[in-house]
Scaffold this motif. Structure first.
Motif, PDB file in Angstrom:
ATOM      1  N   GLY A 123      32.919 -93.624   8.215  1.00  0.00           N
ATOM      2  CA  GLY A 123      33.566 -94.890   7.897  1.00  0.00           C
ATOM      3  C   GLY A 123      35.076 -94.808   8.027  1.00  0.00           C
ATOM      4  O   GLY A 123      35.716 -94.044   7.339  1.00  0.00           O
ATOM      5  N   GLY A 128      38.637 -97.457   9.135  1.00  0.00           N
ATOM      6  CA  GLY A 128      39.016 -98.853   9.306  1.00  0.00           C
ATOM      7  C   GLY A 128      38.896 -99.634   8.023  1.00  0.00           C
ATOM      8  O   GLY A 128      39.240 -99.158   6.962  1.00  0.00           O
ATOM      9  N   ALA A 129      38.356-100.830   8.133  1.00  0.00           N
ATOM     10  CA  ALA A 129      38.444-101.791   7.028  1.00  0.00           C
ATOM     11  C   ALA A 129      37.217-101.760   6.129  1.00  0.00           C
ATOM     12  O   ALA A 129      36.625-102.787   5.835  1.00  0.00           O
ATOM     13  CB  ALA A 129      38.654-103.177   7.600  1.00  0.00           C
ATOM     14  N   GLY A 130      36.810-100.625   5.696  1.00  0.00           N
ATOM     15  CA  GLY A 130      35.764-100.554   4.691  1.00  0.00           C
ATOM     16  C   GLY A 130      34.352-100.597   5.222  1.00  0.00           C
ATOM     17  O   GLY A 130      33.407-100.633   4.459  1.00  0.00           O
ATOM     18  N   LEU A 131      34.190-100.609   6.507  1.00  0.00           N
ATOM     19  CA  LEU A 131      32.852-100.642   7.066  1.00  0.00           C
ATOM     20  C   LEU A 131      32.665 -99.435   7.975  1.00  0.00           C
ATOM     21  O   LEU A 131      33.600 -98.999   8.636  1.00  0.00           O
ATOM     22  CB  LEU A 131      32.638-101.918   7.886  1.00  0.00           C
ATOM     23  CG  LEU A 131      32.527-103.218   7.092  1.00  0.00           C
ATOM     24  CD1 LEU A 131      32.539-104.407   8.031  1.00  0.00           C
ATOM     25  CD2 LEU A 131      31.255-103.225   6.263  1.00  0.00           C
ATOM     26  N   SER A 162      26.186 -97.743   4.995  1.00  0.00           N
ATOM     27  CA  SER A 162      27.428 -98.074   4.310  1.00  0.00           C
ATOM     28  C   SER A 162      28.126 -96.841   3.748  1.00  0.00           C
ATOM     29  O   SER A 162      29.054 -96.950   2.992  1.00  0.00           O
ATOM     30  CB  SER A 162      27.151 -99.061   3.177  1.00  0.00           C
ATOM     31  OG  SER A 162      26.232 -98.493   2.263  1.00  0.00           O
ATOM     32  N   SER A 163      27.670 -95.669   4.120  1.00  0.00           N
ATOM     33  CA  SER A 163      28.315 -94.461   3.634  1.00  0.00           C
ATOM     34  C   SER A 163      29.499 -94.115   4.512  1.00  0.00           C
ATOM     35  O   SER A 163      29.566 -94.494   5.672  1.00  0.00           O
ATOM     36  CB  SER A 163      27.320 -93.301   3.659  1.00  0.00           C
ATOM     37  OG  SER A 163      27.986 -92.093   3.371  1.00  0.00           O
ATOM     38  N   ALA A 164      30.462 -93.395   3.916  1.00  0.00           N
ATOM     39  CA  ALA A 164      31.585 -92.917   4.723  1.00  0.00           C
ATOM     40  C   ALA A 164      31.110 -91.908   5.758  1.00  0.00           C
ATOM     41  O   ALA A 164      31.795 -91.625   6.724  1.00  0.00           O
ATOM     42  CB  ALA A 164      32.643 -92.280   3.835  1.00  0.00           C
ATOM     43  N   ALA A 190      25.339 -87.932   4.487  1.00  0.00           N
ATOM     44  CA  ALA A 190      25.566 -87.547   3.091  1.00  0.00           C
ATOM     45  C   ALA A 190      26.013 -88.757   2.282  1.00  0.00           C
ATOM     46  O   ALA A 190      26.743 -89.610   2.762  1.00  0.00           O
ATOM     47  CB  ALA A 190      26.632 -86.459   3.030  1.00  0.00           C
ATOM     48  N   LEU A 210      37.808 -96.739  -2.578  1.00  0.00           N
ATOM     49  CA  LEU A 210      37.663 -98.193  -2.643  1.00  0.00           C
ATOM     50  C   LEU A 210      37.489 -98.708  -4.062  1.00  0.00           C
ATOM     51  O   LEU A 210      37.877 -99.833  -4.373  1.00  0.00           O
ATOM     52  CB  LEU A 210      36.491 -98.639  -1.772  1.00  0.00           C
ATOM     53  CG  LEU A 210      36.568 -98.221  -0.295  1.00  0.00           C
ATOM     54  CD1 LEU A 210      35.345 -98.702   0.465  1.00  0.00           C
ATOM     55  CD2 LEU A 210      37.833 -98.756   0.353  1.00  0.00           C
ATOM     56  N   LEU A 246      30.386 -91.254  -1.299  1.00  0.00           N
ATOM     57  CA  LEU A 246      30.792 -91.499   0.089  1.00  0.00           C
ATOM     58  C   LEU A 246      30.526 -92.927   0.546  1.00  0.00           C
ATOM     59  O   LEU A 246      30.962 -93.328   1.623  1.00  0.00           O
ATOM     60  CB  LEU A 246      30.092 -90.506   1.023  1.00  0.00           C
ATOM     61  CG  LEU A 246      30.493 -89.054   0.798  1.00  0.00           C
ATOM     62  CD1 LEU A 246      29.678 -88.126   1.683  1.00  0.00           C
ATOM     63  CD2 LEU A 246      31.969 -88.857   1.064  1.00  0.00           C
ATOM     64  N   GLN A 247      29.802 -93.673  -0.265  1.00  0.00           N
ATOM     65  CA  GLN A 247      29.602 -95.078   0.085  1.00  0.00           C
ATOM     66  C   GLN A 247      30.734 -95.945  -0.434  1.00  0.00           C
ATOM     67  O   GLN A 247      30.740 -97.150  -0.208  1.00  0.00           O
ATOM     68  CB  GLN A 247      28.254 -95.558  -0.453  1.00  0.00           C
ATOM     69  CG  GLN A 247      27.093 -94.786   0.179  1.00  0.00           C
ATOM     70  CD  GLN A 247      25.746 -95.327  -0.250  1.00  0.00           C
ATOM     71  OE1 GLN A 247      25.408 -96.449   0.053  1.00  0.00           O
ATOM     72  NE2 GLN A 247      24.992 -94.510  -0.947  1.00  0.00           N
ATOM     73  N   GLN A 248      31.677 -95.335  -1.117  1.00  0.00           N
ATOM     74  CA  GLN A 248      32.794 -96.112  -1.659  1.00  0.00           C
ATOM     75  C   GLN A 248      34.143 -95.522  -1.269  1.00  0.00           C
ATOM     76  O   GLN A 248      35.134 -95.727  -1.961  1.00  0.00           O
ATOM     77  CB  GLN A 248      32.701 -96.185  -3.185  1.00  0.00           C
ATOM     78  CG  GLN A 248      31.441 -96.855  -3.699  1.00  0.00           C
ATOM     79  CD  GLN A 248      31.454 -96.944  -5.217  1.00  0.00           C
ATOM     80  OE1 GLN A 248      32.211 -97.704  -5.793  1.00  0.00           O
ATOM     81  NE2 GLN A 248      30.625 -96.153  -5.861  1.00  0.00           N
ATOM     82  N   VAL A 249      34.137 -94.749  -0.201  1.00  0.00           N
ATOM     83  CA  VAL A 249      35.417 -94.203   0.265  1.00  0.00           C
ATOM     84  C   VAL A 249      35.538 -94.427   1.768  1.00  0.00           C
ATOM     85  O   VAL A 249      34.554 -94.657   2.466  1.00  0.00           O
ATOM     86  CB  VAL A 249      35.561 -92.693  -0.043  1.00  0.00           C
ATOM     87  CG1 VAL A 249      35.439 -92.428  -1.526  1.00  0.00           C
ATOM     88  CG2 VAL A 249      34.541 -91.875   0.735  1.00  0.00           C
ATOM     89  N   GLN A 250      36.761 -94.355   2.231  1.00  0.00           N
ATOM     90  CA  GLN A 250      37.038 -94.392   3.664  1.00  0.00           C
ATOM     91  C   GLN A 250      37.729 -93.099   4.049  1.00  0.00           C
ATOM     92  O   GLN A 250      38.509 -92.555   3.273  1.00  0.00           O
ATOM     93  CB  GLN A 250      37.980 -95.542   4.002  1.00  0.00           C
ATOM     94  CG  GLN A 250      37.391 -96.915   3.844  1.00  0.00           C
ATOM     95  CD  GLN A 250      38.441 -97.979   4.069  1.00  0.00           C
ATOM     96  OE1 GLN A 250      39.563 -97.695   4.458  1.00  0.00           O
ATOM     97  NE2 GLN A 250      38.067 -99.210   3.822  1.00  0.00           N
ATOM     98  N   LEU A 251      37.452 -92.666   5.243  1.00  0.00           N
ATOM     99  CA  LEU A 251      38.147 -91.492   5.730  1.00  0.00           C
ATOM    100  C   LEU A 251      39.599 -91.843   6.022  1.00  0.00           C
ATOM    101  O   LEU A 251      39.925 -92.959   6.416  1.00  0.00           O
ATOM    102  CB  LEU A 251      37.498 -90.967   7.000  1.00  0.00           C
ATOM    103  CG  LEU A 251      36.076 -90.435   6.878  1.00  0.00           C
ATOM    104  CD1 LEU A 251      35.716 -89.661   8.126  1.00  0.00           C
ATOM    105  CD2 LEU A 251      35.910 -89.564   5.661  1.00  0.00           C
TER     106      LEU A 251
END
Lengths: 205, 171
Positions: A90, A92-95, A168-170, B60, B98, B148-153
């Motif tokens: 993930g 960019g803008a959260g996606l 939706s995971s990073a 993950a 996030l 990891l579903q609430q973070v951005q790289l």
């Protein structure tokens, strides 16, 4: 409430004489592998051919003719495997990144024998039936558009076969694995032998 | 009939309020930790939720990042003899995180500091007592748990966590 001006002055002075700030202790986030995407259509190391043999008795009667691949790779009889593996991070803008699979059939089917010299048939005479609609995803959700739907080529340079956002995971991963059985629609046409190429392209962004 | 305020009472009320405001503003002060040997700490190990190396994990959902034991030295000289509490603090906003619930920092204390855990903008008590030394030093075994579903790289990296320490001087 109107505060007296002297209050702001005193607060400001208090801030000025407070201890100086110092650097935080930074816990550095680990680096992860770069995004990756792989696409396999048919054999791993060759350009596969799908052959449609139309007998004189069948020619132009509208009954679809099943294509026979040079190397059957899918799960069904006479099917071609389309496999896509995405390891998407993930950014960019959260996606997470979006995966798009397109086909270029704009070149058409060109006559390669003397009987039909100069003729080019459009690729929309060839369609497919898609099997194995079970995209596995490491993300939290799989879209209904995750698999290649049955259809036919539209003769364009960028026909969209799939558009998918991989969870939706990073750190998402997705594996698509569909088996396509191609067929020729067999409308009334001139006799001859035609050949063309379709190129599949997967993009992750 | 209620008594009317005379002009002399107003300045007195303002001063009392002012004194209270300044007292609250000085309750927490950031501690000087610049004497700590390392300011940038790299991860020793990063695993996914199944204990596999994160680098080779596909899909993950969590990252457990171990930073090992690091030494922290806090300048407490200005507070010698004072009764105080020391807190670990993460800023409310961390780039790439996030939501505050996406990151949890936990540590095991050494000979001086308590063990604990915290999230962004949720201070956690590290130590309490009377300050008796100009420098308080201890080692902390640090771990970060990331959803990891609430973070951005951030340019190919998982988010950083910026830890600081604040002191609350007690009356």
């Amino acid at each position: 409430m109107n505060r007296p001006p002297s209050l702001w002055l005193i607060l400001w002075l208090a801030w000025l004489v407070s201890p100086a700030s110092h650097a935080d202790i930074i816990l550095t986030g680990p680096t992860v592998q770069p995004n990756s995407l792989s696409l396999q259509v048919g054999s791993l190391s060759a350009i596969d051919r799908v052959r449609f043999d139309v007998s004189s008795g069948q020619a132009g009667n509208g009954t679809p003719i099943i294509g026979v691949p040079s190397a059957p790779t899918g799960s069904q009889l006479n099917s071609v495997l389309v496999r896509l593996v995405s390891n998407a991070y993930g950014t960019g803008a959260g996606l997470p990144p979006q995966i798009t699979l397109t086909a270029d059939s704009s070149g058409g089917l060109t006559c390669i024998t003397t009987g039909c010299a100069g003729q080019v048939l459009p690729f929309n005479l060839i369609g497919w039936t898609s099997y194995d609609h079970t995209l596995s995803s490491g993300g939290s959700s799989a879209s209904t558009t995750a698999d290649i739907a049955s259809g036919r080529f539209d003769g364009s340079a960028s026909q969209r076969l799939l558009s998918y956002r991989s969870g939706s995971s990073a750190m998402s991963s997705a594996t698509l694995s569909n088996s396509l059985v191609f067929h020729y629609l067999n409308p009334p046409r001139l006799a001859g032998t035609y050949q063309g190429r379709v190129t599949f392209t997967a993009v992750q962004f | 009939m209620p008594p009317r305020h005379t002009p002399l009472t107003s300045p007195l009320l303002i001063c009392l309020w002012l004194s209270t405001t300044i007292g609250q503003a000085r309750a927490f002060e950031r501690l000087d930790d610049s004497a700590s040997p390392r300011q940038h700490i790299a991860a020793v190990q990063a695993l996914d939720e199944n204990g596999r190396p994160l680098a080779s994990s596909l899909g993950a959902r969590q990252a457990l990042i171990h930073y090992g034991r690091i030494e922290v030295r806090l300048n407490t000289a200005p507070y010698l003899g004072r009764r105080a509490r020391i807190y670990g603090v993460l800023p409310p906003m961390l780039p790439g995180v996030l939501t505050p619930t996406a990151l949890r920092l936990s540590w095991r204390g050494g000979r001086l500091f308590d063990s604990g855990q915290l999230r962004p903008d949720e201070p956690a008590l590290v130590w309490a007592g009377i300050v008796t030394t100009p420098v308080m030093s201890d080692s902390l075994d640090l771990r970060v748990l990331l959803d990891l579903q609430q973070v951005q790289l951030q340019q190919g990296q998982l988010p950083n966590a910026a830890l600081r320490f604040e002191i609350e001087v007690l009356p």
